[in-house]
Design a protein around this motif. Sequence first.
Motif, PDB file in Angstrom:
ATOM      1  N   THR A 485       0.842  -1.213   0.000  1.00 33.49           N
ATOM      2  CA  THR A 485       0.000   0.000   0.000  1.00 33.49           C
ATOM      3  C   THR A 485       0.872   1.255   0.000  1.00 33.49           C
ATOM      4  O   THR A 485       0.670   2.170   0.810  1.00 33.49           O
ATOM      5  N   ALA A 486       1.833   1.284  -0.906  1.00 31.59           N
ATOM      6  CA  ALA A 486       2.688   2.466  -1.053  1.00 31.59           C
ATOM      7  C   ALA A 486       1.840   3.668  -1.399  1.00 31.59           C
ATOM      8  O   ALA A 486       0.864   3.581  -2.147  1.00 31.59           O
ATOM      9  N   GLY A 487       2.210   4.809  -0.838  1.00 25.50           N
ATOM     10  CA  GLY A 487       1.427   6.018  -1.028  1.00 25.50           C
ATOM     11  C   GLY A 487       0.345   6.184   0.017  1.00 25.50           C
ATOM     12  O   GLY A 487      -0.494   7.090  -0.092  1.00 25.50           O
ATOM     13  N   SER A 488       0.357   5.319   1.058  1.00 24.40           N
ATOM     14  CA  SER A 488      -0.624   5.464   2.143  1.00 24.40           C
ATOM     15  C   SER A 488      -0.503   6.826   2.797  1.00 24.40           C
ATOM     16  O   SER A 488      -1.459   7.343   3.384  1.00 24.40           O
ATOM     17  N   ALA A 489       0.672   7.426   2.713  1.00 21.68           N
ATOM     18  CA  ALA A 489       0.886   8.795   3.167  1.00 21.68           C
ATOM     19  C   ALA A 489       2.009   9.387   2.338  1.00 21.68           C
ATOM     20  O   ALA A 489       2.941   8.684   1.935  1.00 21.68           O
ATOM     21  N   VAL A 490       1.901  10.662   2.032  1.00 25.93           N
ATOM     22  CA  VAL A 490       2.991  11.398   1.388  1.00 25.93           C
ATOM     23  C   VAL A 490       3.178  12.694   2.158  1.00 25.93           C
ATOM     24  O   VAL A 490       2.227  13.242   2.723  1.00 25.93           O
ATOM     25  N   ALA A 491       4.418  13.150   2.231  1.00 25.05           N
ATOM     26  CA  ALA A 491       4.706  14.374   2.983  1.00 25.05           C
ATOM     27  C   ALA A 491       5.921  15.046   2.377  1.00 25.05           C
ATOM     28  O   ALA A 491       6.820  14.384   1.857  1.00 25.05           O
TER      29      ALA A 491
END
Length: 626
Positions: A485-491
Amino acid sequence: MLLALFGGCLINTELYLERMAAVTDDDGDGYNDDEGDCADADPSRHPGAAESCDDEDNDCDGYIDEDITAVEVCDDLDNDCDGETDEGITDVEVCDELDNDCDGEVDEELDQTWYLDGDGDGFGNADRTSVACAQPDGHVATGDDCDDTDETVFPGAIDSCNDLDDHCDGETDEELETNAGYTDADTDGYGAGDYAEGCEVPATVVATGDDCDDADPAVNPGAGEAIDGRDEDCSGAVDDLSAEDDAITFVTSEPYGWAGSSILWADLDEDGADDLVFGAPGRESGTDNCAVYAVYAADLASGDMARASTVLAGSGTRCGASIANDDTLLLVGAPENDGGSTTSFDGNSLSTVATWSHATAGDAGSALATGGDIDGDGLNDVAVGAPSISNSEPRDGTVVILPANASSGELLDLATATIVGTTARQQFGDRLALGDLDGDGYADLAVGAPSAEGGGWAWLFLGGTSLAASAADAHASYSGGEYATAGSAVAVATDWDGDGTREWWVGASGESDAFAFGPSARGALSAADALISVTGETGILAAEALAGSTSGLLVGAPAAMGRDGVAAWFAAPAPGTAFDDATATLAGEAGAEAGSGVALSSGWWAVGAPEAGATDEGAVYLVALP
C-alpha cells in the motif's frame, strides 16, 4: 547499843546502816526499799515489772502470779500459769530460728530456692539460685527475668519499640502501633528502597515502592509522561506516553463520526498561535453525519469540545475527509457531496468564501494540499484530489490544480492544470502533499495512490511553468511490494540531510515502512534509493499518516497494539531506523486506531483516533511539546 560522840553529835550506827540500806538500789533496777522494791537483790522484781508465772511477786504488789494471760509458747515454761508447760502448741513453723510447732526442730522444711536479682528490678535470674529458709540479700522469689542485666526488662514491663522482649513473654514489640511501607523522600506518594515494617518505621512511609527517582516529586508511577527525554512514569521506557494518562483529548459525540480522520494546525485568527482543525467525515459514505471543528489556541489545554467551533456540518457528504490551510483560508473537502466539493472559509470569521463543485462521480476533495505556487503564476495554489474522476477507464483519478483564492464554480472549469492517472482503478490523487523541495521557488507535488494495483504507488511532480499532465510523466515514482500500500501517506518534510533541499516521504503502511527521497531522485525508485527510512513490523500499518518538521518525523501506526494505535516520534531518523526505536510514542485508548491522522505545530502533537469511543465517535489527542 553503842553510842559514839562525833563532832559533838551522838550517832546510832545500826540505825544509820538500816537507813542507808533502805535508800540504796542494790540490784540497779531503779527502785530501792523505800520505793517499794520488794526484792532489791533481783532486778526482775520491782514495782511495775511484768508479772510472770514463777511463784514470785514480780511487780511487788503483794500478789503472786496474778492476772497471767500470756499465750503458751514452746519454751519449756508454763507461760499461762496453768500448771502445764508448752501445752496446746499448734503453731505452723515459720522461718524465725524458733521451734514454732514444738516438734524439737527449728525452721524445718522451710528452705526454698531464691533467685539472684542482678539488675534490681524485682525479678531474678533462673540460672543463678540459692537455697535457704530466709531470703538472701540480692535475691528474690521469682526467677523469670529474661534479661537480668537490664532493669527495664522484666515480666509485666511496658513494651517499647526497641526490638527487645521487654516484658519477657517470648515476643518482641508486639501490640505496639506499627507501620509498613517504603520511604517517600520526595513526598509524591510513591516510595523507594527496601520495604520496612515495624513500630520504628515512621508514619510517613507509603505502600508503593516503585518510584524510580525518589528525589523528584514529578517522577513516579502515577506521574504524567512528557516528551522530554525522561521516564516520568517509571515505566522503564523514556517518553512512552498514553492517550489516557498523558494527552489532552477532544472527543466528539456524533456516533460513527470518525473524528480525527484529518487534522491540521493553522493560525486561523492570525494571533501568532496555531489553532487546531480536525475533520469528522463519518465512517460510511453517504450515510453518516460529518463535521469540521476548530479549536483556537487559547482553548487547546481545556480538552472541552464545548469550546470548539463547528466550521461545517452535514450529512452523507463526508465533509472533513480532507482539510488544508492557505494563509487565512481554511479549505474543507466533501468528496461525497454529489461528485465532490471543496469549500474555503475565512479563518477569522469561519464564514464561507467559495465552493468548488464537481457534478459527476469523482470523489473530488478526497485529498487537499497547499504549500506554495506550483505553476509560477504568482498565486498560491491548492491541489484537489479526485481519485474517482475517470480518464479512459473508471477511477483512474485526477489531481486538479487551481488558485487557493479561486471564486466559487465548477472545479474543472477553475483548474489551471490537471494531472491524471493512467491505470484503471488507480485512484490517483487519494493522498497529496505540496511544498518546495529544491528551493527553486516552485511548489512540488507528491501524490499517493495506496489502492493502486501492484501494491500502491507514489509520484513526485516538480513544479514549473510547464506541468506534467499524467502520472506517466512524473519525475519520480515509488511502488512497493504486493501488499505494501505504497502512497498510504505522502509528505514534504524539511532538510534533514543538510544538503539545502527538502526530502519527500512515502508511506507504505502495508509493510509498515516509510521512505524519504531527495528531490534529485529520478525515475522508478526503490527502498535502496531512500536517504532515510523507518521500518516497522508488518500489520501495525505504520506510515498510514506522516508529519515532518525541523525536529523530527511523526509516524502514525493505527493498527499497532491491537488497534489501539500508536504515534511514534523520530528525532533523528537514519537509513533503516526501526519503528521500535522511536524517540517517543503516544499509545491510543482501546480500539481507537490512534495515528490514523497526525499533525505537528511548534508546540503540539495532534494525533487522530477515529475509532475512539463506544460507537466510533472519534477523538483527537494533543501532546504539549517542551
